[in-house]
Design a protein around this motif. Structure first.
Motif, PDB file in Angstrom:
ATOM      1  N   GLN A  19       0.834  -1.205   0.000  1.00  0.00           N
ATOM      2  CA  GLN A  19       0.000   0.000   0.000  1.00  0.00           C
ATOM      3  C   GLN A  19       0.869   1.255   0.000  1.00  0.00           C
ATOM      4  N   ALA A  20       1.922   1.243   0.780  1.00  0.00           N
ATOM      5  CA  ALA A  20       2.837   2.390   0.819  1.00  0.00           C
ATOM      6  C   ALA A  20       3.470   2.633  -0.551  1.00  0.00           C
ATOM      7  N   ASP A  21       3.758   1.549  -1.280  1.00  0.00           N
ATOM      8  CA  ASP A  21       4.378   1.688  -2.596  1.00  0.00           C
ATOM      9  C   ASP A  21       3.461   2.367  -3.607  1.00  0.00           C
ATOM     10  N   LEU A  22       2.164   2.374  -3.342  1.00  0.00           N
ATOM     11  CA  LEU A  22       1.223   3.047  -4.245  1.00  0.00           C
ATOM     12  C   LEU A  22       1.117   4.542  -3.975  1.00  0.00           C
ATOM     13  N   HIS A  36     -10.545   4.111  -4.719  1.00  0.00           N
ATOM     14  CA  HIS A  36     -10.416   2.659  -4.883  1.00  0.00           C
ATOM     15  C   HIS A  36     -10.235   1.975  -3.531  1.00  0.00           C
ATOM     16  N   PHE A  37      -9.384   2.539  -2.692  1.00  0.00           N
ATOM     17  CA  PHE A  37      -9.096   1.930  -1.397  1.00  0.00           C
ATOM     18  C   PHE A  37     -10.324   1.947  -0.491  1.00  0.00           C
ATOM     19  N   GLN A  38     -11.017   3.082  -0.438  1.00  0.00           N
ATOM     20  CA  GLN A  38     -12.205   3.182   0.410  1.00  0.00           C
ATOM     21  C   GLN A  38     -13.296   2.231  -0.056  1.00  0.00           C
ATOM     22  N   ALA A  39     -13.462   2.097  -1.371  1.00  0.00           N
ATOM     23  CA  ALA A  39     -14.460   1.168  -1.911  1.00  0.00           C
ATOM     24  C   ALA A  39     -14.120  -0.267  -1.509  1.00  0.00           C
ATOM     25  N   LEU A  40     -12.850  -0.628  -1.555  1.00  0.00           N
ATOM     26  CA  LEU A  40     -12.422  -1.966  -1.179  1.00  0.00           C
ATOM     27  C   LEU A  40     -12.670  -2.211   0.309  1.00  0.00           C
ATOM     28  N   MET A  41     -12.321  -1.239   1.142  1.00  0.00           N
ATOM     29  CA  MET A  41     -12.518  -1.393   2.578  1.00  0.00           C
ATOM     30  C   MET A  41     -14.008  -1.555   2.891  1.00  0.00           C
ATOM     31  N   GLN A  42     -14.842  -0.760   2.233  1.00  0.00           N
ATOM     32  CA  GLN A  42     -16.280  -0.854   2.459  1.00  0.00           C
ATOM     33  C   GLN A  42     -16.816  -2.211   2.007  1.00  0.00           C
ATOM     34  N   ARG A  92      -4.536  -7.015  -1.655  1.00  0.00           N
ATOM     35  CA  ARG A  92      -3.639  -6.432  -2.664  1.00  0.00           C
ATOM     36  C   ARG A  92      -4.098  -6.821  -4.064  1.00  0.00           C
ATOM     37  N   LEU A  93      -4.453  -8.091  -4.246  1.00  0.00           N
ATOM     38  CA  LEU A  93      -4.894  -8.550  -5.562  1.00  0.00           C
ATOM     39  C   LEU A  93      -6.226  -7.924  -5.967  1.00  0.00           C
ATOM     40  N   LEU A  94      -7.136  -7.762  -5.005  1.00  0.00           N
ATOM     41  CA  LEU A  94      -8.408  -7.098  -5.292  1.00  0.00           C
ATOM     42  C   LEU A  94      -8.180  -5.633  -5.673  1.00  0.00           C
ATOM     43  N   MET A  95      -7.264  -4.980  -4.969  1.00  0.00           N
ATOM     44  CA  MET A  95      -6.942  -3.582  -5.277  1.00  0.00           C
ATOM     45  C   MET A  95      -6.303  -3.491  -6.661  1.00  0.00           C
ATOM     46  N   LYS A  96      -5.423  -4.422  -6.973  1.00  0.00           N
ATOM     47  CA  LYS A  96      -4.774  -4.437  -8.285  1.00  0.00           C
ATOM     48  C   LYS A  96      -5.817  -4.573  -9.387  1.00  0.00           C
ATOM     49  N   ASP A  97      -6.781  -5.478  -9.215  1.00  0.00           N
ATOM     50  CA  ASP A  97      -7.848  -5.646 -10.207  1.00  0.00           C
ATOM     51  C   ASP A  97      -8.688  -4.382 -10.340  1.00  0.00           C
ATOM     52  N   SER A  98      -8.991  -3.757  -9.228  1.00  0.00           N
ATOM     53  CA  SER A  98      -9.785  -2.534  -9.236  1.00  0.00           C
ATOM     54  C   SER A  98      -9.077  -1.423 -10.014  1.00  0.00           C
ATOM     55  N   ILE A  99      -7.803  -1.253  -9.734  1.00  0.00           N
ATOM     56  CA  ILE A  99      -7.026  -0.211 -10.415  1.00  0.00           C
ATOM     57  C   ILE A  99      -6.849  -0.537 -11.893  1.00  0.00           C
TER      58      ILE A  99
END
Length: 106
Positions: free
Chosen positions: A5-8, A49-55, A80-87
Motif C-alpha cells: 500500500q505504501a508503494d502506491l 479505490h481503497f475506500q471502496a475496497l474497505m467498504q 492487494r490482488l483485489l486492489m490491483k484488479d480494481s485499479i
C-alpha cells in the motif's frame, strides 16, 4: 500499512521529525513540481479505490484494518490482488500511474 500500500503512495515524508510541508518529496524525483495536478488526481482516485475496497470487505475500524492489512498476511495479499484488479479496470488511474512512474507492487 503494508509495504504494497505504501508503494502506491506518490508522496512520502522526508523522514525528519517535525518536517514541514515544503520538505515533502515525491518518489522518483520532484514530480510534484512538474505534475502537481496529476499527483492530486491520482491520490484522490487511489483513495476512492481503497475506500471502496474497505467498504466492500467490511473493514470499518483501525483495528479491523490493522488485522486485515498488517497482521494477517494472507488477507493482505488477497486485498492487494483485489486492489490491483480494481485499479487495472480504471483507465485514468493506470494512465496517471504511467505518468508518475508508479507501478503496482508485486
Amino acid at each position: 500499512m503494508p509495504r504494497w500500500q505504501a508503494d502506491l503512495m506518490p508522496i512520502e515524508l522526508s523522514g525528519k521529525v517535525g518536517a514541514k510541508a515544503d520538505e515533502l518529496y515525491v518518489k522518483g524525483g520532484h514530480l510534484i513540481e512538474k505534475y502537481g495536478s496529476e499527483v492530486g488526481e491520482y491520490s484522490g482516485l487511489l483513495d476512492k479505490h481503497f475506500q471502496a475496497l474497505m467498504q466492500k470487505e467490511g473493514i470499518d475500524t483501525v483495528a479491523q484494518y490493522h488485522q486485515a492489512m498488517v497482521v494477517d498476511k494472507e488477507s493482505s495479499e488477497r486485498l492487494r490482488l483485489l486492489m490491483k484488479d480494481s485499479i487495472a479496470g480504471d483507465a485514468r488511474m493506470t494512465e496517471l500511474m504511467n505518468t508518475l512512474g508508479i507501478q503496482f507492487p508485486d
